[in-house]
Enzyme design. Structure first.
Site, short mmCIF file in Angstrom:
data_model
loop_
_atom_site.label_atom_id
_atom_site.label_comp_id
_atom_site.label_asym_id
_atom_site.label_seq_id
_atom_site.Cartn_x
_atom_site.Cartn_y
_atom_site.Cartn_z
N TYR A 1 -11.46 -10.54 -2.32
CA TYR A 1 -12.26 -9.33 -2.13
C TYR A 1 -13.72 -9.71 -1.91
CZ TYR A 1 -8.39 -6.80 -4.52
OH TYR A 1 -7.18 -6.28 -4.90
N HIS B 1 -14.33 1.93 -16.11
CA HIS B 1 -14.26 1.22 -14.84
C HIS B 1 -15.52 0.42 -14.56
CE1 HIS B 1 -13.77 1.09 -10.29
NE2 HIS B 1 -12.60 0.68 -10.71
N ASN C 1 0.83 -1.21 0.00
CA ASN C 1 0.00 0.00 0.00
C ASN C 1 0.86 1.26 0.00
OD1 ASN C 1 -2.34 -1.52 0.07
ND2 ASN C 1 -2.76 -1.17 2.24
N ARG D 1 -9.22 -5.06 -14.63
CA ARG D 1 -8.06 -5.78 -14.10
C ARG D 1 -8.35 -7.27 -14.24
NH1 ARG D 1 -4.86 -2.00 -11.49
NH2 ARG D 1 -5.95 -0.30 -10.46
N ARG E 1 -14.48 1.69 3.45
CA ARG E 1 -13.28 0.95 3.86
C ARG E 1 -12.05 1.84 3.97
NH1 ARG E 1 -11.41 -1.74 -0.68
NH2 ARG E 1 -9.70 -0.27 -0.79
#
Length: 688
Positions: A469, A436, A46, A376, A565
């Site tokens: 996820y 997206h 991250n 992705r 989140r």
């Protein structure tokens, strides 16, 4: 009324707080030990992305001389100082946690040692490994008048080596060289166990190289060897309008990324002053220096943990995704979706159903066309293989591949070329906008007419991340959604007049305005004395207009629960502004990734799935999608999922007006952990 510097929390400072919550999971002794090590790895990954994109962007603003404050009240220079101070403190905590985890691992028989700590037999084995495997791939790079300073690749590990000639005079300046620690080899090297010991022992690759560094410099004596690592600006600067071929333009930018401006330099604590000064001078980096008390780049821990066989007692309990039972009793997925909408909750339910759906469409003689977006994609994507098969079978296959998905550009370029080779129509989206949206459309001929089957999701079409996820997917043959899906692809792939969406909200044209209308409807109900409630779950909330709209609703009496989140720029709980807003963040085993919006609507409840976070880039600069869930039973399932999150008192933190997060206090004697309770999804769906 309590006064705060700004009505808004700064986006980047909020991100630092998110990564701190990830670090807290590494520090939490209630988590299995190997999972704590993985969280340490995530903190490093991250931070790498944050430095190479967000901090790099702030430095660009400072170089450009920008002094204007953002909407949260920070100038680039002021924000930069605050970020570096907080990041430095976090790195210190991270490595203190690393040492604690390593000590605990050693007690369990998993030992990360230095070469000096090995016995003679083990040292002999490591010497053999170095000379047979490592030495042939090392390339020492000297720096002198005839050999300029070499290219230091971003986020790669290097050793800075100071040398003296064997016959050098005492006052002679040291010679400088660097050696790249080869990323093609494993960072952790297993060592044969000691006699009568069940321990597994490892040494780090850089430690092995340092131990035998003299073999690379005959005639010289190395007297200082120090690891270092550079992070460069990784943001792409594309001239899309002037590019004749977007794919070629992105490939050029990826090559230029290797020469990005240095952003951060990490060095081992105690680095020789001459070596440090040489690096700072050659790399032209004055600030943003991190002295690390431990191994640089802890992201290796993810692979390290994954490579260890056994130790199930030190891991989360295995959770095998179940195949959606709606499809269990039929080999024809089209028949099932014709009869009812199907909701999937990943990772509890398997992404294989999506792969199977595309594969069935590829071989079905009545399927005429398949259209989908790819943002992705995994390294070995079954979806891409199925799309290629469909094109080879004569179907009209259109794939919108987003080449600008950050850090996945190269993989997406490879997939795009493979799809084109198979005969698919590959589209790279619209100029200036990332695509997206997550949507799949299949057009099928049935009894003399055409029927559209649609899958929309909150996450990427990626079977790897679908196991890591939490995301929602919806299969439907609803004609209104099918019509909107066709219109969306027409807008992306061709020339099409603005369309009046019947069900969808689509960015950048009308998604924000549709959300505003839904929020205003709750506000009007509250002003009329009726119950008004909004629950919105997303990854990030940073758009100022959206925050102001939520403040307005709160002031009118709307109860607002936000499950965010990561970044949240809204400041909740401020009297007179946001006392009716609560913000929660859940960081747990799985990455909370689903975007789900709920509006009470006077009792006629509405629920939407979306690909978009409430950030400016999602609402204004990307093609995003928000889709209603029409089926009442599925709506109730999603409402229950949101309530699970709101009831979490184990992994949930609440955002306070200060901008800091506090763990939610236990509400009962029995701790409630929403991700563990979510396993009951099959019960909710009527499949007891």
């Amino acid at each position: 009324m309590t006064k705060y510097l700004s009505p808004y929390v700064n986006r980047d400072l909020s991100w630092i707080e998110f990564n701190r919550r990830v670090l807290e999971e590494a520090q939490d002794a209630r988590n299995p030990l190997l999972e704590r090590a993985k969280f340490l790895s995530i903190v490093s990954s991250n931070m790498d992305e944050f430095m190479s994109v967000r901090v790099a962007g702030i430095q660009d603003q400072m170089r450009a001389g920008l002094t204007k404050t953002d909407f949260t009240g920070y100038t680039p220079a002021g924000l930069w100082k605050r970020l570096i101070k907080r990041a430095t403190g976090m790195v210190f905590e991270q490595y203190r946690s690393y040492r604690d985890v390593v000590r605990c691992l050693a007690k369990e028989g998993i030992c990360i040692r230095t070469v000096e700590e090995l016995n003679l037999t083990q040292k002999k084995a490591i010497s053999d490994y170095f000379h047979e495997i490592v030495f042939p791939v090392l390339t020492p790079m000297a720096v002198d008048q005839s050999r300029p300073f070499p290219l230091v690749h971003t986020k790669e590990l290097y050793l800075a080596v100071l040398l003296k000639r064997d016959e050098a005079i005492e006052e002679e300046e040291p010679l400088f060289a660097i050696v790249q620690v080869p990323s093609i080899l494993s960072r952790f090297v297993p060592v044969q166990g000691r006699i009568n010991s069940k321990k597994q022992e490892f040494v780090l690759l850089e430690d092995v190289i340092e131990q035998f560094i003299d073999t690379l410099f005959n005639g010289y004596t190395p007297f200082a060897v120090n690891p270092f690592r550079l992070t460069r600006n990784a943001d792409l600067t594309l001239n899309e309008e002037g590019a004749e071929d977007l794919l070629e333009e992105i490939e050029k930018e990826l090559r230029r990324r290797r020469w990005g401006i240095p952003v951060r330099l990490e060095v081992a604590k105690g680095m020789h002053p001459f070596a440090l000064e040489t690096l700072r001078e050659e790399l032209e980096i004055e600030d943003n220096l991190f002295e690390i008390d431990g191994p640089l780049d802890l992201s290796f821990l993810m692979r390290f943990v994954g490579s260890l066989p056994g130790y199930d007692n030190l891991r989360y309990e295995k959770m095998e995704p179940v195949y959606p039972r709606e499809f269990d009793d039929s080999d024809d997925m089209f028949e099932v979706i014709r009869q009812r909408d199907v909701l999937m909750y990943h990772p509890y339910e398997s992404f294989d159903a999506v792969n199977d759906f595309v594969l069935q469409a590829a071989y079905d003689p009545d399927v005429l066309a398949i259209k989908m977006t790819l943002y992705r994609v995994s390294g070995q994507s079954a979806l891409v293989q199925a799309l290629a098969k469909a094109a080879e079978a004569g179907k009209q296959v259109t794939v919108v591949v987003e080449l600008k998905a950050r850090f996945d550009e190269e993989r997406n370029i490879a997939w795009a070329r493979q799809l084109e080779k198979a005969g698919c129509h590959v589209v790279y989206g619209l100029v200036g906008l990332k695509t997206h949206a997550k949507i799949l459309l299949v057009v099928r001929r049935e009894q003399g007419t055409l029927r559209r089957y649609v899958h929309v999701g909150t996450g990427n079409y990626n079977d790897n991340t679908a196991t890591l996820y939490t995301d929602i997917g919806l299969f439907t043959s609803h004609p209104v959604i099918g019509g909107d899906a066709s219109a969306l692809f027409n807008e992306v792939t061709g020339y099409s007049s603005p369309y009046e969406w019947k069900a969808f909200g689509v960015a950048p044209t009308d998604l924000r305005e549709k959300l505003f209308r839904l929020i205003d409807r709750e506000r009007e109900n509250a002003l009329a004395g009726r119950t008004a409630h909004i629950i919105a779950k997303m990854n990030s909330l940073s758009n100022q207009d959206m925050i102001d709209k939520l403040y307005e609703a709160s002031q009118s009496g709307v109860k607002i629960d936000l499950i965010v989140r990561g970044v949240c720029c809204l400041r909740p709980g401020v009297p007179g502004r946001s006392e009716n807003i609560k913000v929660y963040s859940i960081v747990d085993r799985y990455l909370e990734h689903a975007r789900v919006m709920y509006f009470y609507n006077g009792g006629d409840e509405e629920v939407y799935l979306s690909s978009a976070d409430w950030m400016t880039r999602n609402l204004m600069k990307r093609i995003e999608l928000m889709c209603p869930v029409f089926d009442p039973g599925l709506r109730m399932i999603l409402i229950n999922m949101l309530r699970l999150n709101l009831e979490d008192d184990v992994k949930a933190r609440e955002l306070k007006p200060s901008g800091l997060y506090e763990r939610v206090a236990s509400r009962s004697e029995t701790p409630f952990r929403s991700q563990f309770e979510a396993k009951k999804i099959q019960l909710w769906k009527g499949h007891a």
